[in-house]
Every structure is written in C-alpha cells, then in structure tokens.
Enzyme design. Sequence first.
Site, PDB file in Angstrom:
ATOM      1  N   VAL A  60     -18.383  10.621   7.085  1.00 44.86           N
ATOM      2  CA  VAL A  60     -18.823   9.780   6.769  1.00 44.86           C
ATOM      3  C   VAL A  60     -18.215   8.831   5.980  1.00 44.86           C
ATOM      4  CG1 VAL A  60     -20.916   8.734   5.399  1.00 44.86           C
ATOM      5  CG2 VAL A  60     -20.965  11.207   6.249  1.00 44.86           C
ATOM      6  N   ASP A  64      -6.817  -0.353   6.886  1.00 42.13           N
ATOM      7  CA  ASP A  64      -6.769   0.460   6.077  1.00 42.13           C
ATOM      8  C   ASP A  64      -6.372   2.126   6.081  1.00 42.13           C
ATOM      9  OD1 ASP A  64      -9.164   1.838   4.292  1.00 42.13           O
ATOM     10  OD2 ASP A  64     -10.727   1.566   6.366  1.00 42.13           O
ATOM     11  N   ILE A 117     -19.777  15.414  11.286  1.00 39.38           N
ATOM     12  CA  ILE A 117     -18.692  15.694  10.485  1.00 39.38           C
ATOM     13  C   ILE A 117     -17.972  14.793   9.630  1.00 39.38           C
ATOM     14  CG2 ILE A 117     -18.270  17.221  12.722  1.00 39.38           C
ATOM     15  CD1 ILE A 117     -17.345  15.251  14.418  1.00 39.38           C
ATOM     16  N   GLY A 134     -20.714   4.481   9.031  1.00 39.87           N
ATOM     17  CA  GLY A 134     -21.903   4.807   9.156  1.00 39.87           C
ATOM     18  C   GLY A 134     -21.426   6.635   9.181  1.00 39.87           C
ATOM     19  N   LYS A 135     -22.932   7.458  10.010  1.00 44.96           N
ATOM     20  CA  LYS A 135     -22.056   8.599  10.491  1.00 44.96           C
ATOM     21  C   LYS A 135     -21.677   9.278  11.413  1.00 44.96           C
ATOM     22  CE  LYS A 135     -26.106  10.147   7.577  1.00 44.96           C
ATOM     23  NZ  LYS A 135     -27.426  10.573   7.327  1.00 44.96           N
TER      24      LYS A 135
END
Length: 785
Positions: free
Chosen positions: A491, A607, A489, A495-496
């Site tokens: 990336v 971020d 859902i 990571g994923k």
Amino acid sequence: MVVKGRGVLGLFLLVILLGFVKNGEALAHANTVLINCGTNANVTVDGANWVGDKAPNKNITLSTSRSIEASTSSVDGNPDYESLYRTVRIFSEPLNYTFHGAPGNYFLRLHFYPFTFQNYNANLSYFGVETCGFTLASSLNVPYAISQKNRNSSFVALVKEYYVPIQTNSTVITFRPDKESFGFVNAIEIVRVIDKLFVDSVKQVSGNGATVALDLQKRGIETMYRLNIGGTLIKPDQDSSFRRIWEEDSSYMINQDAGTELKNTSKITYASPNATTLAPLLVYETAKTMTNTSLVVQLRFFNMSWRFPVDPSFDYLIRLHFCELVYDKSSQRIFKIYINNKTAAENVDIFTKAGGKNKAYHEDYIDGMTSNSNNLWVQLGPEAASSDQGSDAALNGLEIFKLSRDGNLGYVPNLGDEESKGKSKMTLSLGIGFGIALVAVIAWLIICLRKKKRTKDVKPKKSCGRSGKRFTLVDLKAATNNFDESLVIGVGGFGKVYKGELNDGILAAIKRSNPQSQQGLVEFETEIELLSKLRHRHLVSMIGFCDEQNEMILIYEYMSNGTLRSHLFGGDLPSLSWKQRLEICIGAARGLYYLHTGSERGIIHRDVKTTNILLDGSFVAKMADFGLSKSGPSLEHTHVSTAVKGSFGYLDPEYFMKQQLTAKSDVYSFGVVLFEVVCARVVINPSLPMEQINLAEWAMICQKKGVLETIIDPSLRGNYSPKSLKSFAEIAEKCLADEGVARPTMGEVLCHLEHALQLQESWLHPNDANSSHALESLDEREHEQ
C-alpha cells in the site's frame, strides 16, 4: 408552591429561549438567498432549499436576452451536490441576476459544474462576472480553474466565493461571455454578513510588527482557500453563521508526516465575544502539531508547510486560527510563522495570546505576490531561541483571501501571443490541431498494430510509442479476483498493489489508484511516460496500464521478493548477508545512475527509499515508483524549482528549504538508504532517545566518532569485512553532506559501493586470485578518477 412556581418560570424561560432560537433561524434564512440555476424546480442540499431561478422570487430577478436551460443525468465528484449541479443556465449574451436586499456586506458564492450540452462544450467557455463596481472574474475558463485550484482533489466543480459590499437595495450580478464564446452558472448563494469579519488594520509580513490600513470594508475580496486543519470537511450546514465550506488540509500539506492530528472538544470558547462568527467551534476542536518535539530539534530545518496555487500580482490576506488544546500554562508551545519564506511572527505562544487553554482566536497577515509567483506558502516551525520542550507549533484553521487591485479580482493566465486573436479562436485552432495530430497518431498506431502478430503479448514493440499494453478493467478484475484484499502485497501513496495473474499466466504487480489518494492523474501519466522511454535491468518494467471507467491502474513485472525494507526489519524474513546488502545497494545505485545520465537532462527520482527498491526472485534490486519523478535541469540551469515532494526522513534538507531540486537530492536520500541498510531500523523512530530519533543524524554522529559498528544490525556482527564496512560508511557519510555540491554523484557512489563489495569478496575468499585482481583494478580506476 415554590417548586411549582419555579417550574412555571422555567417553562416561561424555555419558551422565550426557543423564540430566540427560531427568530435567529428566521433571521439567518431571511439573509440567505439560494438559487438553483437553469430550472424552475427547487432542490434541497445540505439541509437548505435552493429555489429555481425561473420560479417567482422576491429576492432575485433573472433577465437575459439569450440563454438556455440545460441539464445532465449524472454528476461526478460530489454526491452531496448532485441534485443542484444537474441543471445549468447557459448564456451567449450578458446574463443579469438582480438581487433585492438591504445594503450591507455579503458573501456571494457562484457554483460551476462543467458538462457538455449539445454544441456547448465547457472547455470552450470563457466569461466574466461583475457586480457592485467590481470585476470578480475575467475570461474565466471553469475546467482550467478546476485543474489549477483542485489539482489535489477529486471534486470536479468550482465554487467561487466573494465578499462584496452592497450599498443599494437592488444590485445586479452580470455574467458576460467573451466574444464568440459563452458562459454558464449552476447555482448562486448570497449570504448576509451581519458581523464585521474583516478589519482595516492588518499586520504586514516582514513588517517588523507594522500594520497597514487597507479599507477592506470597501475592497472586493475573493476567498481562495478555507481549511479545517487536522479535521474533516465541514459542510455548510455545520457552519451556521455563513454556510461556509472548510476543506481538509492534507492535500495542500507538503509532507503529511510533518504534522500530527490533535483533537479536543472540551469547553472551547472564543477569546473575544466579538469573534463568534469568524469560524465555527468545529474548526478549533482540531489542530495539527509538529510530529515530535524532539524530532524538530534534530531536523532543525523542519517545518509544517502548506502550499497553495494562487494568482500572481495580487495582495493576499492570510488568516490563521489558533486554539491551545493541550497546555494549561504559557511557554509550553513557542514557534515561528513564515509566509512565503518570510518571517511573519516570532515567539508565538497560543496560550498567552488567547488568554488560556481552549480559547479560540485568529491572526491576520497580508503579503503581496510578484508577477512570477503563483504559489503561496504558509509554514510553522520551531523557535530557535526556545527550549527543546517548547519547540513546537500548532494550527487549527487557515483562510486565504485575494484582495482586489483597483476593483479587479479577475485574473487571466498568460496564454501567449495567440491571446490577442481571441481565446475562442485560439482554442478552436488548438482543438483542430490536436484533432489532426490525434488522427495522425491513431493512423500510426494502426500501422504499428498491423505489423504486429495477433497475439496477447504484453510487451508490444517500442515503435508503437507505449511501454506496455492497455488492459481492460475486466482483465484486471479477473487477474486479481475482483481486487481481492487477500492479494494486496503493498500500500502506497498512490493506492494498493495487488498480486495478479494475467490471462497468459504471467504474474504481475497491479497498482490501483485510490480515489482519495493525493497522487492522481499527474503521477499516473508521469509513470507511463517515463517508463515508455526508459529500459534498464535495475528499473522495474511496466507491463501495461488501464485508464477506463475513471480507473488509473498500472501493471508491473512481479517482484517476488518484495521491498528491500521488508528484508531489513519489521518482519520474519531471513536476514540478508552483508554481501547481499552490498549487491542490492549496487543494483539500486546503477538504476539511479541510469536515471540521472540516461537522457539529455536526466531524470530525478525524488522518492528514493527502501520501500521503492524492489527485489526479484534472484534478489536483483530494481528502482520502482516513478510517479514523483522530474526531468533534471537544462544545461543553462543548476536546479529545477518545484514543490517539495518525497518521504519524511529521506528528504534532502537543501531541497526542502530552497525548493530547488537536483540529482544530488536523490543522492542524499540514497545516503539515508545506505545507513538504513547497515543499521536495519526505521529512519524516524520517535520512541528512541532524542539523539537517536533520526537515523541519518544518529548514524552520522556515530560515524564521525568512529563507532558506527556499535549500531549496525546485530545479525551482521562477525560476518563482514571491517574494511568493507568502512568504505561503505564513508560514501554514505558523503551522501549526507548538508550542501548538494559537496555530495558525490551517483556514478561516484556506485564506484565506492563496488569497491566495498570487492573488499568483502576478498575477505570472504582471501586466496582467490580473481578477487584480488578485481580489487586492484578497481583501486586503479578510483585513483584515476
């Protein structure tokens, strides 16, 4: 007859040519000694034969009064070197290797792969290395050195490379363990350097073009970094001159989005016939250039930047490799070179300097690090005086060499007062202390766990010191159908992210680290530590984690409506109303306000962007992804000095230029988010006209001209209160002030957004007395502030 004669002549020339090639290969082989330590067996690695140090060898002799040979069955991190790193020689007394060879300059490479053998724990190993009158290493602790130099890499071995002048036919390389400690070495390379790789006259950074004489031929040199910019890893067998390894540069680049990879393999030659061994042509076939020429003009402060951890109090030689791969005339690419935030060169034009396109050359600079400086910066940026067209930069390769001071290349980190008691004793004491603490923590955890009901509840009590449950890898494979790609859902840099169903039926977002990711153990631990301390309705909750079998996996509450960005553009989801957007921004602001004020020093997210604002089933916004977060400054400081991290397009320019992080850096990023929300477009779009590429710049221009409504999301038109938009835009503009001190706090941002929501509510329900009363109360609060 003539044809036949030419054929014979061609065959003769071919034989001569092959003879030269074979002689060259023999010469290279004769000038290279490869030793596999701790065994009498030979192994082949990177197409070369490594000879066991116990096997008869005319080139090298092993002598030691006390050493042992050890081996391990498995090697992590670099399969190419697995057979070489399986064996090691361990010594608790001085270990000598005597090299027999012609005088000259040599590359000496020492390979260290730490593993525990019997009672020899590599974490407790400290030793030095000496040769040719130089101290190459002092109190070297290999695991620590790996953690410092290879912090962005999955490679778990250390290769130390030195350039040493050997003046006799027999030279001793001595490995000397510290008192009450031991040392080890896995492999040794000795490579003859026929050509003159270094010159004595080098440009000094900020020296106005002045050069300094260093007598480099007689000065010990250590290679700290060697990078193939914009290209892939170059292995030793691809560098036929000296078997050098050229790393990829991405893990050292501050912002990968800052550079675009460039490749051109056509007819590259060396600008000087004497430079053919400085770097293989593979290095010059790739480069990184500025992401977008016009974008550079828009951002002004923007550079391509690389940061390298180095040892303080040493001089460093910085070698930059260039080759113009695109332009066939001068003045098409002009830029500045900065080293440690000082101007090293201006008006750099690769085409002019090299004498044409596809011509390879290099530039050397020297700069010294102070006693409290342990990061070396290399930056390339636009030349302010150049035209927009020429405001670009490019770099093909980069090498950084440490220069000895008084024959010493060794550096021992400051370990505090305990160092005088001996590092081995200090380490042992720390180990015992840590062990006692660990036992106490385990006992405490057992007590906590006994108090809990024996259930599979994924939210244990906070008293146990964790924000979530430790899952097994088997659990998470079952939850994600063995990490089925159809369940991905999202990336990100870590990571994923997979959608998974835990064994109690709870849906979760499962974020699995990519081994090649730049983010790793530090971010993983930061996220766990941070979320174990913080609980807020507008922060994504962590359910648990998994850290077995070298996996780093985080499990969060599942946010069914995904990211804020996915609802703004780039998909087929229904458009958000203006009220929804305001409520989402308010929720995110509340989360950030809590981060900034919820602890003594506060937390800076670092971020903030629309992909890190997640929405639950009711469109409640929650801040996510705290892997880059930092504790705020202490009371006696105004900022946190740290490397620049974040996302391109959202970065605070003041933070980028000064590397000084404050909560106002989050405020700037949030200001970009606010304009992204109202305009529903990407923050950086190079395909647009120059003045529109950067959303923050473009929105500020329109805001100051009073025409922001002309660039807002078309789906909003006619469905918002003009007063609400005006209030929203005013606070977004304040967030994007150039200087942090001029920006509002997140508390002030939140207050203004709530006011904008009330204005929208009053516009939607003009006869609602409650709405009017709320608006009046809010106006009074703002006036009091």
